[in-house]
Design a protein around this motif. Structure first.
Motif, PDB file in Angstrom:
ATOM      1  N   GLU A  62       0.854  -1.176   0.000  1.00 37.54           N
ATOM      2  CA  GLU A  62       0.000   0.000   0.000  1.00 37.54           C
ATOM      3  C   GLU A  62       0.890   1.225   0.000  1.00 37.54           C
ATOM      4  OE1 GLU A  62      -3.425   0.331   2.841  1.00 37.54           O
ATOM      5  OE2 GLU A  62      -2.660   2.371   3.052  1.00 37.54           O
ATOM      6  N   CYS A  63       0.651   2.135  -0.924  1.00 40.19           N
ATOM      7  CA  CYS A  63       1.467   3.344  -1.036  1.00 40.19           C
ATOM      8  C   CYS A  63       1.155   4.280   0.130  1.00 40.19           C
ATOM      9  CB  CYS A  63       1.176   4.034  -2.364  1.00 40.19           C
ATOM     10  SG  CYS A  63       2.024   5.606  -2.551  1.00 40.19           S
ATOM     11  N   ALA A  64       2.211   4.783   0.791  1.00 39.33           N
ATOM     12  CA  ALA A  64       2.026   5.701   1.921  1.00 39.33           C
ATOM     13  C   ALA A  64       1.612   7.084   1.428  1.00 39.33           C
ATOM     14  CB  ALA A  64       3.319   5.791   2.725  1.00 39.33           C
ATOM     15  N   SER A  65       1.847   7.365   0.165  1.00 41.04           N
ATOM     16  CA  SER A  65       1.567   8.694  -0.370  1.00 41.04           C
ATOM     17  C   SER A  65       0.153   8.806  -0.923  1.00 41.04           C
ATOM     18  CB  SER A  65       2.603   9.004  -1.448  1.00 41.04           C
ATOM     19  OG  SER A  65       2.323  10.215  -2.065  1.00 41.04           O
ATOM     20  N   CYS A  66      -0.263   7.854  -1.809  1.00 42.37           N
ATOM     21  CA  CYS A  66      -1.587   7.961  -2.430  1.00 42.37           C
ATOM     22  C   CYS A  66      -2.555   6.890  -1.938  1.00 42.37           C
ATOM     23  CB  CYS A  66      -1.463   7.908  -3.953  1.00 42.37           C
ATOM     24  SG  CYS A  66      -0.981   6.292  -4.593  1.00 42.37           S
ATOM     25  N   ARG A  67      -2.059   6.009  -1.046  1.00 48.91           N
ATOM     26  CA  ARG A  67      -2.898   4.965  -0.435  1.00 48.91           C
ATOM     27  C   ARG A  67      -3.366   3.904  -1.430  1.00 48.91           C
ATOM     28  NH1 ARG A  67      -1.687   4.463   4.593  1.00 48.91           N
ATOM     29  NH2 ARG A  67      -1.118   6.471   5.383  1.00 48.91           N
ATOM     30  N   ARG A  76       8.919   1.460  -5.359  1.00 53.50           N
ATOM     31  CA  ARG A  76       8.267   2.600  -6.001  1.00 53.50           C
ATOM     32  C   ARG A  76       6.805   2.292  -6.294  1.00 53.50           C
ATOM     33  NH1 ARG A  76      10.215   7.190  -7.320  1.00 53.50           N
ATOM     34  NH2 ARG A  76      12.252   6.447  -6.726  1.00 53.50           N
ATOM     35  N   CYS A  77       5.929   3.239  -5.947  1.00 52.37           N
ATOM     36  CA  CYS A  77       4.498   3.075  -6.182  1.00 52.37           C
ATOM     37  C   CYS A  77       4.221   3.053  -7.686  1.00 52.37           C
ATOM     38  CB  CYS A  77       3.735   4.211  -5.518  1.00 52.37           C
ATOM     39  SG  CYS A  77       1.978   4.238  -5.909  1.00 52.37           S
ATOM     40  N   ARG A  78       3.439   2.085  -8.125  1.00 53.58           N
ATOM     41  CA  ARG A  78       3.116   1.962  -9.548  1.00 53.58           C
ATOM     42  C   ARG A  78       2.071   2.989  -9.972  1.00 53.58           C
ATOM     43  NH1 ARG A  78       4.006  -3.347 -11.704  1.00 53.58           N
ATOM     44  NH2 ARG A  78       6.166  -3.770 -11.214  1.00 53.58           N
ATOM     45  N   VAL A  79       1.376   3.566  -8.998  1.00 53.21           N
ATOM     46  CA  VAL A  79       0.283   4.486  -9.319  1.00 53.21           C
ATOM     47  C   VAL A  79       0.768   5.931  -9.379  1.00 53.21           C
ATOM     48  CG1 VAL A  79      -2.020   5.261  -8.657  1.00 53.21           C
ATOM     49  CG2 VAL A  79      -1.344   2.888  -8.249  1.00 53.21           C
ATOM     50  N   CYS A  80       1.418   6.406  -8.307  1.00 48.70           N
ATOM     51  CA  CYS A  80       1.822   7.812  -8.275  1.00 48.70           C
ATOM     52  C   CYS A  80       3.318   7.999  -8.432  1.00 48.70           C
ATOM     53  CB  CYS A  80       1.333   8.475  -6.986  1.00 48.70           C
ATOM     54  SG  CYS A  80       2.211   7.933  -5.508  1.00 48.70           S
ATOM     55  N   GLY A  81       4.078   6.913  -8.391  1.00 43.79           N
ATOM     56  CA  GLY A  81       5.521   7.009  -8.614  1.00 43.79           C
ATOM     57  C   GLY A  81       6.319   7.428  -7.394  1.00 43.79           C
TER      58      GLY A  81
HETATM   59 ZN   LIG Z   1       1.294   6.064  -4.656  1.00 44.93          ZN
END
Ligand SMILES: [Zn+2]
Ligand SMILES: [Zn+2]
Length: 103
Positions: A62-67, A76-81
């Motif tokens: 789970e991305c800490a930045s965009c959830r 690295r988050c695949r959604v927001c990078g």
């Molecule tokens: Zn993200």
């Protein structure tokens, strides 16, 4: 005579140029070495938590930045990078700092 002086000056300065060249080369080697070291830990299949539990660096996160939930490499988050700096141990939930985030 003036030509001779120019030659003498070049001869006097050449060790300085050589020293500068050596600094540039050493700096490039150090940079390459650091890059290789970071690439090596980034490519590690698993990292260990403080309690010694092995944790795969690929999986569901789970991305800490965009959830967003993303799948794959943890770094690295695949959604927001956004880059991840840590993730919790799957066994004991202790936070594991990602080694390639430390420089
Ligand atoms: Zn993200
Ligand atoms: Zn653990």
């Amino acid at each position: 005579m003036r030509r001779f002086q120019g030659l003498l000056l070049a001869l006097l300065l050449s060790p300085l140029y050589a020293a500068y060249g050596a600094v540039v080369i050493v700096r490039a080697i150090v940079r390459l070495y650091r890059f290789c070291g970071r690439a090596r830990v980034s490519l590690a299949r698993e990292v260990h938590c403080q309690n010694g539990h092995p944790n795969a660096t690929t999986g569901r996160w789970e991305c800490a930045s965009c959830r967003a939930q993303y799948h794959g490499w943890v770094g690295r988050c695949r959604v927001c990078g956004a880059g991840a700096s840590w993730f919790p141990c799957s066994t004991c939930q202790v936070g594991i700092p990602l080694p390639w985030e430390r420089t």
